[in-house]
Design a protein around this motif. Structure first.
Motif, PDB file in Angstrom:
ATOM      1  N   ARG A 148       0.867  -0.678   0.073  1.00 52.28           N
ATOM      2  CA  ARG A 148      -0.095  -0.461  -0.302  1.00 52.28           C
ATOM      3  C   ARG A 148       1.029   0.889   0.042  1.00 52.28           C
ATOM      4  O   ARG A 148       0.359   2.617  -0.953  1.00 52.28           O
ATOM      5  CB  ARG A 148      -1.100   0.083   1.262  1.00 52.28           C
ATOM      6  CG  ARG A 148      -1.848   1.575   1.101  1.00 52.28           C
ATOM      7  CD  ARG A 148      -2.845   1.391   2.423  1.00 52.28           C
ATOM      8  NE  ARG A 148      -3.984   2.436   2.361  1.00 52.28           N
ATOM      9  CZ  ARG A 148      -4.207   2.275   1.307  1.00 52.28           C
ATOM     10  NH1 ARG A 148      -4.913   1.834   0.359  1.00 52.28           N
ATOM     11  NH2 ARG A 148      -5.474   3.882   1.526  1.00 52.28           N
ATOM     12  N   HIS A 149       1.663   1.166   0.356  1.00 50.60           N
ATOM     13  CA  HIS A 149       2.777   2.438   0.972  1.00 50.60           C
ATOM     14  C   HIS A 149       3.247   2.790  -0.609  1.00 50.60           C
ATOM     15  O   HIS A 149       3.359   3.599  -1.470  1.00 50.60           O
ATOM     16  CB  HIS A 149       4.289   2.253   1.710  1.00 50.60           C
ATOM     17  CG  HIS A 149       4.995   3.037   1.234  1.00 50.60           C
ATOM     18  ND1 HIS A 149       5.020   4.435   1.957  1.00 50.60           N
ATOM     19  CD2 HIS A 149       6.474   2.940   0.936  1.00 50.60           C
ATOM     20  CE1 HIS A 149       6.253   4.790   1.451  1.00 50.60           C
ATOM     21  NE2 HIS A 149       7.277   3.855   1.293  1.00 50.60           N
ATOM     22  N   VAL A 150       4.007   1.707  -1.162  1.00 52.46           N
ATOM     23  CA  VAL A 150       4.737   1.873  -2.834  1.00 52.46           C
ATOM     24  C   VAL A 150       3.468   1.814  -3.816  1.00 52.46           C
ATOM     25  O   VAL A 150       4.199   3.083  -4.366  1.00 52.46           O
ATOM     26  CB  VAL A 150       4.953   0.290  -2.981  1.00 52.46           C
ATOM     27  CG1 VAL A 150       5.581   0.320  -4.605  1.00 52.46           C
ATOM     28  CG2 VAL A 150       6.235  -0.172  -2.061  1.00 52.46           C
ATOM     29  N   VAL A 203       2.569   0.253  -9.003  1.00 47.77           N
ATOM     30  CA  VAL A 203       3.371  -0.423  -8.441  1.00 47.77           C
ATOM     31  C   VAL A 203       3.937  -1.290  -9.960  1.00 47.77           C
ATOM     32  O   VAL A 203       3.341  -1.915 -10.308  1.00 47.77           O
ATOM     33  CB  VAL A 203       3.317  -1.367  -7.321  1.00 47.77           C
ATOM     34  CG1 VAL A 203       3.580  -2.770  -6.735  1.00 47.77           C
ATOM     35  CG2 VAL A 203       1.823  -1.042  -6.390  1.00 47.77           C
ATOM     36  N   PRO A 204       5.607  -0.717 -10.225  1.00 41.89           N
ATOM     37  CA  PRO A 204       6.618  -1.869 -10.390  1.00 41.89           C
ATOM     38  C   PRO A 204       6.516  -3.268 -10.304  1.00 41.89           C
ATOM     39  O   PRO A 204       6.470  -3.779  -9.711  1.00 41.89           O
ATOM     40  CB  PRO A 204       8.203  -0.963 -10.135  1.00 41.89           C
ATOM     41  CG  PRO A 204       7.546  -0.710  -9.562  1.00 41.89           C
ATOM     42  CD  PRO A 204       6.147  -0.643  -8.708  1.00 41.89           C
ATOM     43  N   GLU A 205       6.320  -4.313 -11.882  1.00 40.52           N
ATOM     44  CA  GLU A 205       6.074  -5.377 -11.734  1.00 40.52           C
ATOM     45  C   GLU A 205       7.297  -5.705 -10.829  1.00 40.52           C
ATOM     46  O   GLU A 205       7.228  -7.254  -9.743  1.00 40.52           O
ATOM     47  CB  GLU A 205       6.150  -6.258 -12.485  1.00 40.52           C
ATOM     48  CG  GLU A 205       5.716  -7.285 -13.260  1.00 40.52           C
ATOM     49  CD  GLU A 205       4.855  -7.812 -12.386  1.00 40.52           C
ATOM     50  OE1 GLU A 205       4.491  -8.994 -12.252  1.00 40.52           O
ATOM     51  OE2 GLU A 205       3.308  -7.263 -12.489  1.00 40.52           O
ATOM     52  N   GLU A 206       8.945  -4.856 -11.371  1.00 38.56           N
ATOM     53  CA  GLU A 206       9.477  -5.294 -10.108  1.00 38.56           C
ATOM     54  C   GLU A 206       9.470  -5.583  -8.649  1.00 38.56           C
ATOM     55  O   GLU A 206      10.471  -6.600  -7.912  1.00 38.56           O
ATOM     56  CB  GLU A 206      11.057  -4.599 -10.514  1.00 38.56           C
ATOM     57  CG  GLU A 206      11.629  -4.537 -12.005  1.00 38.56           C
ATOM     58  CD  GLU A 206      10.428  -4.000 -13.107  1.00 38.56           C
ATOM     59  OE1 GLU A 206      10.759  -4.100 -14.437  1.00 38.56           O
ATOM     60  OE2 GLU A 206       9.075  -3.002 -12.225  1.00 38.56           O
ATOM     61  N   TRP A 207       8.794  -4.718  -8.384  1.00 42.27           N
ATOM     62  CA  TRP A 207       8.749  -5.172  -6.718  1.00 42.27           C
ATOM     63  C   TRP A 207       8.500  -5.845  -6.313  1.00 42.27           C
ATOM     64  O   TRP A 207       8.580  -6.525  -5.565  1.00 42.27           O
ATOM     65  CB  TRP A 207       7.602  -3.880  -6.989  1.00 42.27           C
ATOM     66  CG  TRP A 207       7.608  -3.471  -4.736  1.00 42.27           C
ATOM     67  CD1 TRP A 207       8.968  -3.377  -4.076  1.00 42.27           C
ATOM     68  CD2 TRP A 207       6.746  -4.549  -3.725  1.00 42.27           C
ATOM     69  NE1 TRP A 207       8.078  -3.884  -2.448  1.00 42.27           N
ATOM     70  CE2 TRP A 207       6.695  -3.726  -2.688  1.00 42.27           C
ATOM     71  CE3 TRP A 207       5.200  -5.042  -4.419  1.00 42.27           C
ATOM     72  CZ2 TRP A 207       6.132  -4.328  -1.500  1.00 42.27           C
ATOM     73  CZ3 TRP A 207       4.575  -5.869  -3.502  1.00 42.27           C
ATOM     74  CH2 TRP A 207       4.567  -5.362  -1.715  1.00 42.27           C
ATOM     75  N   ALA A 259      10.816  -9.907  -5.837  1.00 40.96           N
ATOM     76  CA  ALA A 259      12.268  -9.833  -4.414  1.00 40.96           C
ATOM     77  C   ALA A 259      12.225  -8.307  -3.499  1.00 40.96           C
ATOM     78  O   ALA A 259      11.295  -7.788  -3.321  1.00 40.96           O
ATOM     79  CB  ALA A 259      13.456  -9.761  -4.923  1.00 40.96           C
ATOM     80  N   PRO A 260      12.561  -9.494  -2.150  1.00 39.04           N
ATOM     81  CA  PRO A 260      11.905  -7.884  -1.770  1.00 39.04           C
ATOM     82  C   PRO A 260      13.340  -7.214  -1.663  1.00 39.04           C
ATOM     83  O   PRO A 260      14.398  -6.424  -0.933  1.00 39.04           O
ATOM     84  CB  PRO A 260      12.331  -8.552   0.255  1.00 39.04           C
ATOM     85  CG  PRO A 260      12.981  -9.769  -0.278  1.00 39.04           C
ATOM     86  CD  PRO A 260      13.131 -10.086  -1.626  1.00 39.04           C
ATOM     87  N   THR A 261      13.119  -5.705  -2.574  1.00 41.42           N
ATOM     88  CA  THR A 261      14.007  -4.695  -2.437  1.00 41.42           C
ATOM     89  C   THR A 261      14.669  -3.783  -1.188  1.00 41.42           C
ATOM     90  O   THR A 261      13.640  -3.714  -0.328  1.00 41.42           O
ATOM     91  CB  THR A 261      13.633  -3.848  -3.333  1.00 41.42           C
ATOM     92  OG1 THR A 261      12.947  -4.416  -4.732  1.00 41.42           O
ATOM     93  CG2 THR A 261      14.894  -2.508  -4.519  1.00 41.42           C
ATOM     94  N   PHE A 262      15.564  -3.440  -1.431  1.00 40.75           N
ATOM     95  CA  PHE A 262      16.385  -2.741  -0.527  1.00 40.75           C
ATOM     96  C   PHE A 262      17.459  -1.735  -0.477  1.00 40.75           C
ATOM     97  O   PHE A 262      18.615  -2.261  -2.028  1.00 40.75           O
ATOM     98  CB  PHE A 262      16.766  -3.428   1.263  1.00 40.75           C
ATOM     99  CG  PHE A 262      18.014  -4.190   0.851  1.00 40.75           C
ATOM    100  CD1 PHE A 262      19.083  -4.024   0.627  1.00 40.75           C
ATOM    101  CD2 PHE A 262      17.828  -5.747   0.491  1.00 40.75           C
ATOM    102  CE1 PHE A 262      20.676  -4.215   0.459  1.00 40.75           C
ATOM    103  CE2 PHE A 262      19.223  -6.400   0.030  1.00 40.75           C
ATOM    104  CZ  PHE A 262      20.444  -5.467   0.397  1.00 40.75           C
TER     105      PHE A 262
END
Length: 314
Positions: free
Chosen positions: A80-82, A93-97, A100-103
């Motif tokens: 929801r934040h993204v 929301v980009p499909e890439e999100w 994997a858990p991006t950091f």
């Protein structure tokens, strides 16, 4: 158990928190050193402190960050934040999100305590908070599975990822960062809560169902549940350890919760700077069920020292 680092009488100490008092460790070592020595050593130090040292009222000490982390990885795990942030740019929301858990790595030298003042970053006009929870690594490991990773998390603390949104927006157009947009302050606190304390809140699918709230000057701006993360902390730890090490004291932030976990999400949804950016004298208070509260007041910062624009070389 709850472990704090604090100043009392001009001396930095660590200890175990029980109700409204802290029992200093008998051995004058930093909490990070006890964590590195192992959870058994940490618990033994706590038992000795509870049995042998005079407790101090929390009201009489200044809480420092529970530990000085060697690294701080800040994830982005709340869909929801993204979605709210993306809406502000006319995106989704980009499909890439989802893959994997991006950091990103943020500044371990910029951590501050639960009640420290926070200067506005130099040159910032859109200052923001971010309500998060962070896991702290207690045991080294690499290429971990999520099941293995649970044994490597020693506890949790609240994390406020202070953000200079205008600086962040400009620098990320270079397709690198964030850099100075996230470089000035990260609150950790008020203490480290050991993982076993929060197990009663674990859901069947592995998430911690903790209620989160953030207030600005006493008015609630956002609230959510930690169970709305899209990855568990164990999955985040496993991903962080892929091809490298996680080590004792490393901090892994959940990323900002949804439903008003930061101002920029609300700006994106409303297409207006409402609530307004943080300004000097604003106080941001965050409360997480099972952990506690942190409260920081924004103060005037310093003007930026000029650096020249790039020299054209062709």
């Amino acid at each position: 158990m709850r472990f704090a680092t604090f100043l009392h009488g001009g001396r930095q100490q660590s200890g175990v928190v029980v109700e409204d008092k802290v029992h200093p460790f008998e051995v004058p070592a930093e909490l990070g050193e006890f964590i590195e020595a192992g959870e058994g050593t940490l618990r033994s130090a706590a038992e000795e402190a509870l049995a042998g040292t005079t407790p101090l009222p929390l009201a009489d000490v200044r809480l420092l960050p529970p530990l000085q982390p060697p690294t701080v990885r800040d994830f982005v795990t709340f869909e929801r934040h993204v979605e709210g942030m993306a809406r502000g740019h006319g995106d989704t929301v980009p499909e890439e999100w989802y893959a994997a858990p991006t950091f990103y790595f943020t500044n371990p030298y910029a951590v501050i305590g639960a009640h420290d003042d926070v200067p506005v970053p130099p040159g910032c006009e859109r200052f923001d908070f971010e309500l998060e929870v962070a896991a702290v690594i207690g045991k080294s490991g690499r290429d971990l599975s999520p099941d293995q990773a649970r044994e490597h998390i020693i506890g949790y603390t609240i994390l406020n990822d202070w953000s200079a949104r205008d600086l962040q927006s400009r620098e990320m157009k270079v397709r690198l960062g964030p850099a100075k947009g996230k470089d000035s302050a990260t609150t950790l606190g008020p203490w480290l809560v050991t993982a076993d304390e929060l197990e009663p809140h674990r859901t069947a699918d592995g998430f911690l169902d903790l209620h989160l709230t953030v207030e600005v000057n006493g008015e609630t701006v956002g609230q959510d549940s930690l169970a709305n993360m899209s990855w568990t902390f164990e999955e985040m730890t496993a991903y962080a350890s892929r091809g490298t090490w996680v080590r004792p004291g490393d901090v892994l932030g959940s990323g900002t919760c949804g439903n008003g976990g930061c101002l920029a999400e609300l700006w994106g949804r409303h297409h207006i700077l409402e609530p307004p950016p943080l300004a000097p004298s604003d106080t941001v208070t965050m409360t997480v069920q099972g952990i506690g509260s942190i409260s920081n007041t924004v103060i005037e910062g310093v003007p930026p020292i000029p650096v020249p624009r790039a020299r054209h070389r062709h």
